[in-house]
Design an enzyme around this catalytic site. Structure first.
Site, PDB file in Angstrom:
ATOM      1  N   ASN A 221      -5.652  -4.714  -6.791  1.00  0.00           N
ATOM      2  CA  ASN A 221      -6.811  -4.114  -6.157  1.00  0.00           C
ATOM      3  C   ASN A 221      -6.791  -2.587  -6.187  1.00  0.00           C
ATOM      4  OD1 ASN A 221      -9.180  -4.117  -4.179  1.00  0.00           O
ATOM      5  ND2 ASN A 221      -7.609  -3.032  -2.994  1.00  0.00           N
TER       6      ASN A 221
ATOM      7  N   ALA B 144     -19.958  -2.183  -2.396  1.00  0.00           N
ATOM      8  CA  ALA B 144     -19.406  -2.871  -1.231  1.00  0.00           C
ATOM      9  C   ALA B 144     -19.107  -1.823  -0.163  1.00  0.00           C
ATOM     10  CB  ALA B 144     -18.144  -3.647  -1.600  1.00  0.00           C
TER      11      ALA B 144
ATOM     12  N   TYR C  96     -13.830   7.244 -13.718  1.00  0.00           N
ATOM     13  CA  TYR C  96     -13.725   5.961 -13.020  1.00  0.00           C
ATOM     14  C   TYR C  96     -14.305   4.823 -13.869  1.00  0.00           C
ATOM     15  CZ  TYR C  96     -14.218   2.570  -9.194  1.00  0.00           C
ATOM     16  OH  TYR C  96     -14.147   1.450  -8.398  1.00  0.00           O
TER      17      TYR C  96
ATOM     18  N   LYS D 191     -12.320   1.544 -15.291  1.00  0.00           N
ATOM     19  CA  LYS D 191     -12.720   0.171 -14.979  1.00  0.00           C
ATOM     20  C   LYS D 191     -13.093  -0.606 -16.245  1.00  0.00           C
ATOM     21  CE  LYS D 191     -12.219   0.049 -10.490  1.00  0.00           C
ATOM     22  NZ  LYS D 191     -11.168  -0.812  -9.870  1.00  0.00           N
TER      23      LYS D 191
ATOM     24  N   ASP E  64       3.807   2.840  -4.301  1.00  0.00           N
ATOM     25  CA  ASP E  64       2.905   3.692  -5.070  1.00  0.00           C
ATOM     26  C   ASP E  64       2.810   3.074  -6.459  1.00  0.00           C
ATOM     27  OD1 ASP E  64       1.702   5.605  -6.678  1.00  0.00           O
ATOM     28  OD2 ASP E  64       2.751   7.299  -5.774  1.00  0.00           O
ATOM     29  N   VAL E  65       1.658   2.509  -6.782  1.00  0.00           N
ATOM     30  CA  VAL E  65       1.523   1.751  -8.033  1.00  0.00           C
ATOM     31  C   VAL E  65       1.507   2.627  -9.273  1.00  0.00           C
ATOM     32  CG1 VAL E  65       0.412  -0.255  -6.979  1.00  0.00           C
ATOM     33  CG2 VAL E  65      -0.991   1.689  -7.759  1.00  0.00           C
TER      34      VAL E  65
ATOM     35  N   ASP F 269       0.868  -1.173   0.000  1.00  0.00           N
ATOM     36  CA  ASP F 269       0.000   0.000   0.000  1.00  0.00           C
ATOM     37  C   ASP F 269       0.905   1.223   0.000  1.00  0.00           C
ATOM     38  OD1 ASP F 269      -3.254   0.231   0.762  1.00  0.00           O
ATOM     39  OD2 ASP F 269      -2.102   2.081   0.981  1.00  0.00           O
TER      40      ASP F 269
END
Length: 278
Positions: A121, A219, A186, A190, A94-95, A67
């Site tokens: 994720n 969720a 977003y 996705k 940091d992705v 993370d």
């Protein structure tokens, strides 16, 4: 409205006429990932990432979680250790930064000896009408939500190809299929995750590697409740057939299914985790 469950649930009473069904019991482990090594990105906090990391540990995996938030990452590792008796490895990352992904890859290989399952994720949302959306907002959401999946997959596929085995599970969203105002960036990101999953799955199949994705609807967890208005959450919940949001561990259960051998013939698939009426 938050309803994150961090532990087991007792048996739920059946719903009466006109009532929404109650929550199911938290799943018992079945060693579905025993002997496997698993890496989960964006696993700090209380969202889907933490839930799937915990479920992977409960299913017997040797785990590394990453993370961008150091304190929350270590707190997540503490909570998993308290739940299963074994602390996962941790690595800041940091992705959106390729150099940090390379460090994460090297750390995973050193700690785990190889990665059998990669769970991508990481994602970033937000709400803005297109006429008000800045280039920075657009690019930031796509970088975290879509491009990070490409970078992580590119980093770990060579090792999986070399071993001629491995599984990648990506986190998409039903917004890639269903329209919602204020979510153009977003939803586009996705949808890209879905298309990327399908295309790279065909490439990876030649090496015995499977790549699938989940597409959750709603969720609920505390961070989502913090950044989303009560009005929006109520409106989205009303679209759910069960009259409630999913618990994050209910989404994680499907990710565990895709990660284990029970889904051995599935690749390039997007599994909707949703009870929406439309």
């Amino acid at each position: 409205m938050t309803s994150f469950i961090d532990g087991g649930l007792g048996p739920q009473a059946p719903a009466g006429p006109g009532q929404s069904p109650g929550l199911p019991s938290y799943p018992l482990p079945h060693d579905l990932l025993a002997g496997r090594t698993v890496l989960v990105t964006a696993a700090a906090g209380t969202g889907i990432g933490f839930a799937v990391a915990r479920r992977a540990a409960e299913e017997g995996a040797t785990l590394l979680i990453s993370d961008i938030h150091e304190r929350r990452l270590n707190e997540a590792a503490d909570r998993i250790e308290a739940a299963v008796g074994k602390r996962p490895f941790v690595q800041l990352c940091d992705v959106t930064v390729e150099a940090q992904i390379q460090v994460l890859r090297d750390a995973a290989y050193e700690a785990l000896g190889g990665v059998d399952v990669l769970i991508n994720n990481a994602g970033l949302g937000g709400e803005a009408p297109v006429v008000d959306m800045t280039d920075a907002q657009w690019h930031r959401v796509l970088d975290v939500t879509l491009t990070s999946v490409f970078r992580m997959t590119r980093a770990f596929l060579p090792g999986m190809y070399a071993s001629r085995s491995g599984v990648i599970v990506n986190n998409a969203s039903v917004l890639a299929w269903r329209a919602q105002k204020g979510q153009a960036h977003y939803a586009a990101a996705k949808a890209g995750v879905m298309a990327f999953t399908r295309c790279v799955a065909l490439e990876a199949a030649e090496y015995g590697v499977r790549i699938n994705a989940v597409a959750p609807s709603l969720a609920m967890h505390p961070f989502l409740a913090k950044v989303t208005t009560e009005e929006t959450l109520t409106r989205l919940t009303e679209k759910e057939a069960f009259g409630r949001p999913a618990e994050v561990w209910e989404v994680a259960n499907v990710m565990i299914f895709l990660a284990c051998d029970l889904s051995s013939y599935m690749t390039g698939e997007i599994v909707s985790v949703s009870s929406q009426r439309a």
